[in-house]
Write a protein that holds these residues in place. Sequence first.
Motif, PDB file in Angstrom:
ATOM      1  N   ARG B  64      69.144 114.602 -37.979  1.00  0.00           N
ATOM      2  CA  ARG B  64      68.312 115.607 -38.641  1.00  0.00           C
ATOM      3  C   ARG B  64      67.555 116.457 -37.627  1.00  0.00           C
ATOM      4  O   ARG B  64      67.052 117.529 -37.942  1.00  0.00           O
ATOM      5  N   GLY B 427      72.356 117.976 -38.385  1.00  0.00           N
ATOM      6  CA  GLY B 427      73.054 117.338 -39.478  1.00  0.00           C
ATOM      7  C   GLY B 427      74.525 117.205 -39.223  1.00  0.00           C
ATOM      8  O   GLY B 427      75.025 117.478 -38.125  1.00  0.00           O
TER       9      GLY B 427
ATOM     10  N   THR D  63      67.518 115.508 -44.351  1.00  0.00           N
ATOM     11  CA  THR D  63      68.140 114.472 -43.541  1.00  0.00           C
ATOM     12  C   THR D  63      69.348 115.068 -42.843  1.00  0.00           C
ATOM     13  O   THR D  63      69.679 116.229 -43.042  1.00  0.00           O
ATOM     14  N   ARG D  64      70.039 114.275 -42.076  1.00  0.00           N
ATOM     15  CA  ARG D  64      71.266 114.789 -41.449  1.00  0.00           C
ATOM     16  C   ARG D  64      72.322 115.124 -42.502  1.00  0.00           C
ATOM     17  O   ARG D  64      73.274 115.850 -42.236  1.00  0.00           O
ATOM     18  N   LYS D  67      69.621 119.151 -46.936  1.00  0.00           N
ATOM     19  CA  LYS D  67      68.259 119.577 -47.239  1.00  0.00           C
ATOM     20  C   LYS D  67      68.341 120.358 -48.537  1.00  0.00           C
ATOM     21  O   LYS D  67      69.237 121.186 -48.711  1.00  0.00           O
ATOM     22  N   ASN D 331      61.034 115.526 -48.540  1.00  0.00           N
ATOM     23  CA  ASN D 331      62.410 115.823 -48.945  1.00  0.00           C
ATOM     24  C   ASN D 331      62.579 116.028 -50.447  1.00  0.00           C
ATOM     25  O   ASN D 331      63.532 116.662 -50.873  1.00  0.00           O
ATOM     26  N   GLY D 427      68.787 118.744 -41.896  1.00  0.00           N
ATOM     27  CA  GLY D 427      67.885 118.577 -40.789  1.00  0.00           C
ATOM     28  C   GLY D 427      66.523 119.152 -41.061  1.00  0.00           C
ATOM     29  O   GLY D 427      66.220 119.560 -42.176  1.00  0.00           O
TER      30      GLY D 427
END
Lengths: 429, 429, 429, 429
Positions: B64, B427, D63-64, D67, D331, D427
């Motif tokens: 991230r 990501g 997050t990886r 989003k 998030n 990310g």
Amino acid sequence: MTLPISADLIAEHNAAQAAALEDDYGALGRKLARAGIDINAVKDRVAAFSVAVPSWGAGRGGTRFAKFPIPGEPTNIHEKLEDCAVINQLSRVTPRVSPHFPWDKVSDYAALREEAAGLGLGFDAVNSNTFQDQPGQAHTYANGSLSAQDPGARRQAVEHNIECIEIGRKLGSTDLTVWVGDGTNFPGQQDFARSLDRYLEAASEIYAALPDDWRMLLEHKMFEPAFYSTVISDWGSSILAAQELGPKAKCLVDLGHHAPNVNIEQIVARLHRFGKLGGFHFNDSKYGDDDLDSGSINPHQLFLVFNELAEAEANPRDGFRPSYMIDQSHNVTDPIESMLSSAEAIAQCYAKASLVDRGALHAAQEANDTMMAFQALRRAYTIDVSPILAKARVEAGGACDVLAVYRQSRYRDRKAQERRAVGLGAGIV
Amino acid sequence: MTLPISADLIAEHNAAQAAALEDDYGALGRKLARAGIDINAVKDRVAAFSVAVPSWGAGRGGTRFAKFPIPGEPTNIHEKLEDCAVINQLSRVTPRVSPHFPWDKVSDYAALREEAAGLGLGFDAVNSNTFQDQPGQAHTYANGSLSAQDPGARRQAVEHNIECIEIGRKLGSTDLTVWVGDGTNFPGQQDFARSLDRYLEAASEIYAALPDDWRMLLEHKMFEPAFYSTVISDWGSSILAAQELGPKAKCLVDLGHHAPNVNIEQIVARLHRFGKLGGFHFNDSKYGDDDLDSGSINPHQLFLVFNELAEAEANPRDGFRPSYMIDQSHNVTDPIESMLSSAEAIAQCYAKASLVDRGALHAAQEANDTMMAFQALRRAYTIDVSPILAKARVEAGGACDVLAVYRQSRYRDRKAQERRAVGLGAGIV
Amino acid sequence: MTLPISADLIAEHNAAQAAALEDDYGALGRKLARAGIDINAVKDRVAAFSVAVPSWGAGRGGTRFAKFPIPGEPTNIHEKLEDCAVINQLSRVTPRVSPHFPWDKVSDYAALREEAAGLGLGFDAVNSNTFQDQPGQAHTYANGSLSAQDPGARRQAVEHNIECIEIGRKLGSTDLTVWVGDGTNFPGQQDFARSLDRYLEAASEIYAALPDDWRMLLEHKMFEPAFYSTVISDWGSSILAAQELGPKAKCLVDLGHHAPNVNIEQIVARLHRFGKLGGFHFNDSKYGDDDLDSGSINPHQLFLVFNELAEAEANPRDGFRPSYMIDQSHNVTDPIESMLSSAEAIAQCYAKASLVDRGALHAAQEANDTMMAFQALRRAYTIDVSPILAKARVEAGGACDVLAVYRQSRYRDRKAQERRAVGLGAGIV
Amino acid sequence: MTLPISADLIAEHNAAQAAALEDDYGALGRKLARAGIDINAVKDRVAAFSVAVPSWGAGRGGTRFAKFPIPGEPTNIHEKLEDCAVINQLSRVTPRVSPHFPWDKVSDYAALREEAAGLGLGFDAVNSNTFQDQPGQAHTYANGSLSAQDPGARRQAVEHNIECIEIGRKLGSTDLTVWVGDGTNFPGQQDFARSLDRYLEAASEIYAALPDDWRMLLEHKMFEPAFYSTVISDWGSSILAAQELGPKAKCLVDLGHHAPNVNIEQIVARLHRFGKLGGFHFNDSKYGDDDLDSGSINPHQLFLVFNELAEAEANPRDGFRPSYMIDQSHNVTDPIESMLSSAEAIAQCYAKASLVDRGALHAAQEANDTMMAFQALRRAYTIDVSPILAKARVEAGGACDVLAVYRQSRYRDRKAQERRAVGLGAGIV
């Protein structure tokens, strides 16, 4: 019924606290009323809640390194019952004792049941012990019990469990809790599948001996005493075993028997969702099966568990009848004090879960309103429910401040005069 | 079939290594013969082993926080297939590619299948994606996909999975791997039981669309992208879901998706014991779903997993047909090199598990001879099986030293000239 | 010198294995020669390596739940020395015993030293015990020892440690290992800062009593027997304490005393970087301080630790003189077999770390060539170094296959006839 | 000063809540008075407490994997400041914003400072970014920044940090927070000792550029983005680095950057004991660096941290001036709501820690009265301090119920009309 603590002492204490309690209870009542909640209804619900205490919990626990006894510790089931009676007399929330065999063996169980009743106590789930060898035992459990390679050890373990059922019938129990220490310390030591096959075969023989109204509670544990693998290591193994055994087999959750970081409240919900939630061993942990006092480390987790129980009670898919027991190792405190404090912590979480506005919670969940769903729980958790618990306790004859009255009673000091001393040692016995 | 690396280069390299390989292979053969093992039989078994690679694994991964691209990264399925062909050409152990949709969408799947075949590749399990929103998508997955409160999102997720099956049929796949990012970040955000009900209902619609010879592989994960709860968080949830769905539903184990300290090899044995072992995503981890190279952190654990697979193969209770795939995030290496190295690590563990003297192991287990049971595994783990792998590879046309030949080929440098650059970002996409 | 195992038995066994060993050793020698390594130089280095065994490790260990003794267990320091002599006679890698007081107390330490020498043994670090109360002890350690609130308990603990130093001087030791069980089970039980102040003050009194050529090895542990906090819980606390005490205070790393997932090899490097690496207690763990056999769970981690030690030896910033000891709890095996197997696993990792091509490793690190840096370690780890260890052992008079000879010797059966039985119980004593 | 939310709206809301608040505050005041505590003194203490918010926290995190943006998210520092102004206007506890560069770069920092002041905001610690590559950057951070092998990357990272100090001086900051993503994904990738040497050398250049009244806050993190090792991985590495750098270097604790099960409150006490406690990044975590809302998972741990801070304040060995900041990844919520809720949770724990009867706590600790020491903490934790916080807030012009007023204000809806949309992505940027 002759209870161990002077009723006058309790009454005096409660009288001295009465005005403060009324003030606090009244203020909380007004606060809850503004949220549409009747505090007396909550109090009645709390008054009906109870949790069992284990007979062995009345003694000081220890670790593999050492045990530090205290003067006045109980050394037999009769003394343990007396200590449990103190806990229930003051807290009014622990009316049942969970016995453990062979530790609590006596010659006359009818007399024991009467003795307990005379102390205001009944008996809860019976616990078997196949993780230790007893002097004179024919087969060792060094290599396992229900899952052992040795058919003699398996047979002996099955028979011991069946004997526990027999004793339990005499004591008025309806649950058998089965925890085994079976497992391995080395990769390759046992075959995972064949060990489980043997466990299931032996457990089904015990299951077959269960009376119709009994349940068999399977307790899983990640590690200790085995340190590489455990035959019933997690809730997955536990529920699959319970499924194979039959409808009377249920799963028991000990809060300290999980891998780090695991979401225990979700496990509770999963077990209920699949009809296999049987009960709890309450304690707290920071590192492993630390057997610390309930709610002493992570009271919010305990609340979230009770929140799932409240949801389950409201949605009893396949029924909802969990068994609750405190299961702690009191290594550094007076066990009576720890169980008084723990019972209070557990009842607090039960009360807080009862205060959750489930309508608001569900509406927020359905609207994907994450913040308001969370706030529905957080509002309830934030409330200081102590006045509700104290009120319920006082009305039932217990003490407003349980620890204060216990200390004033000088119960332990008196027992230190009466009882024989416990020697140095290690471990739980 | 036109393969990306010069066959002459491989042949020259192998010729230069031939004498050393013969010496090592001969010595190991004599050592194994002294233990009653025919090295050529082991080599043949190893030669028949294979593991799939994921199309997305051909690109650099990221976190991230950041992604650091390298020159010559592939940016479409055609370039990814070319890179996967390099891996298989050199290693001869990765003949199948696992595609991911919508990332690998093309207009003509028959052509894609042919293109892959021309590179010596087939297709493995199809992967759906309902953890990201795609531009123009009707319903967001921000609040979940198969378990979402929103029926539109659930419907969309079901249809996407069914579309993946349709594509997979065209590509020759027979497995659908379903991983969802569904879960919560807050206590109370969703109801655990109702979320699972919705998941199961939606999953059953996908299940209903499976061709007769297909399997649906359910992948569980403890956390990430959801950080409080995950709808299919552990093997317990996974197997119960698979049981409800039906016999074609199986469980897929990703080595990095578990709680800390969990005994993964026992989970593998449990899934097989209950007829639900579907497959693996191989990688390694130190902290969480780190997606590190297989065997780079704990190769012994990987060996113990393969030991369970060897046991399962020998005892196929309800059949044994696991699907194997590498699933790694190559954040700091050339993805081709990481997959070459990982495929080698995986095949090593497979070979070592094949060398375990199962007769001795089982005899020691039955005799409670813990040390000798452990030594049966340890002896096999200690053996350097590199000569066996190299021999099998060379005989199949691969490279004796896969990384050495890859570097000599300057493949990546050439691609860096040909392919368009990948931008900065974060990501996995 | 009279050693416990028949020299003829060893010689016969070695003769029977000689041809196979020569074949394996020869092949490995050619393989290493192709990489520019002289196998005999590696063998000489391995032959010079040694690790101590703890006197208490000769007995079966247990947990708080149970201990399952075996026939022929030693019950005093003389029997323990005899068992340790077996380990060293066969393995030739464990020439020193680490004693523990008061467990190993005798009236004449000069005689004990002579007795050990007659068995081919010397003494390693002396271990104090302030985690248990001994019968008749003036002050309890129930509330701590070096960090106790009670000045009498602290004084008693200091004096016991100083007595250990005195005994150690008579035995030829030059290290005092200090591990305390001090800590808490409840938030608030003790003040973190004041506890550490008291610990440091008491420890500095022990430090002041150290002879000039002695070291004080501080051992940290995350939890157990205390389950909420531990006074020296991690390497951070340990090194800060060692800094305050002075240059003779160093840190000792037990591989099982860390939080889950922690990178232990980096801790080793950090301790060396800051001049405080004192030594190791070798064992393995899956869940906590499991005290499993070294390398039985994660041998790669053990290799990575030795890789750091090899780096440290090559870069002795403030000197490099680590103390090595096996520290395991042998709950399910014959302790002699476990220590033979563990010593082998430790020596294997030492040998593999010696085989790392450090030039290639450093060059790859400097070039940010991650894959090749990793491969430099992986290549060494993959090699089967058994022939090197066996050769070194045989040349020193040990057994080619240590476990095989031990079993043939029927040593334990003989001791079971001679020695008195150990009773049931729990814990480590 | 023009604040974003209508003062009338706040006033109306507060007026509607006034009677209920008075009732609750009065009742709590009587309860505290019975324990000898003046509620108004506590309220004043709470009113003086504050915590910074990070500029980047105003946007949705990811997050990886993905989003999921929301309408009305801020996309530049000006919009972020406006959102932060909302948080402070309603909560009156977050008067400072912590900026991050290059994300918050502008051409005129004096104007930015004025703009913030006009919104009632100042600036807190400056954060540098050497974990991402920026377009056009001369040297990549792919292989590290302050610890990179490449001197150019190190130089660039040093200069960037020095530039951050320069910007911070213009903004009125006095702290530089340094977190680097440096680390490795493979054993062997870098040499642990040499990496730290390089880090320390580069960090000392930054240190040399610090103004006299500034501090350099070193933030450690166990893993992510590096998944095998991290250069400053734990508090041990952090404090040793801070010791080498000098007195202005302090350690910053992020609650989510530790190994599982670690006792964070003890780490806080240790850092203070050794004079290096610099500050906090508040958030909560269940699995790793989850960056969940403060107190949402384990509010008791947050309370225990503040209990240590209260102890430290009372015993300022080498001074006590910790920096507090919220550091969360929002998030799944509106970031403003999460920070409002988190600031409340943090202030609650601060207030509860203020209510601990330290005399009783210390007396119980000194008497080894474990239960009463624990109860001293538990009594304070159980109290519902909401009325104190609300009273302090209302008196300062904030909202009685911050979330209710925020929702009524429809602030986000208005911004969704005004601001440009944020695209899909993954990310944190």
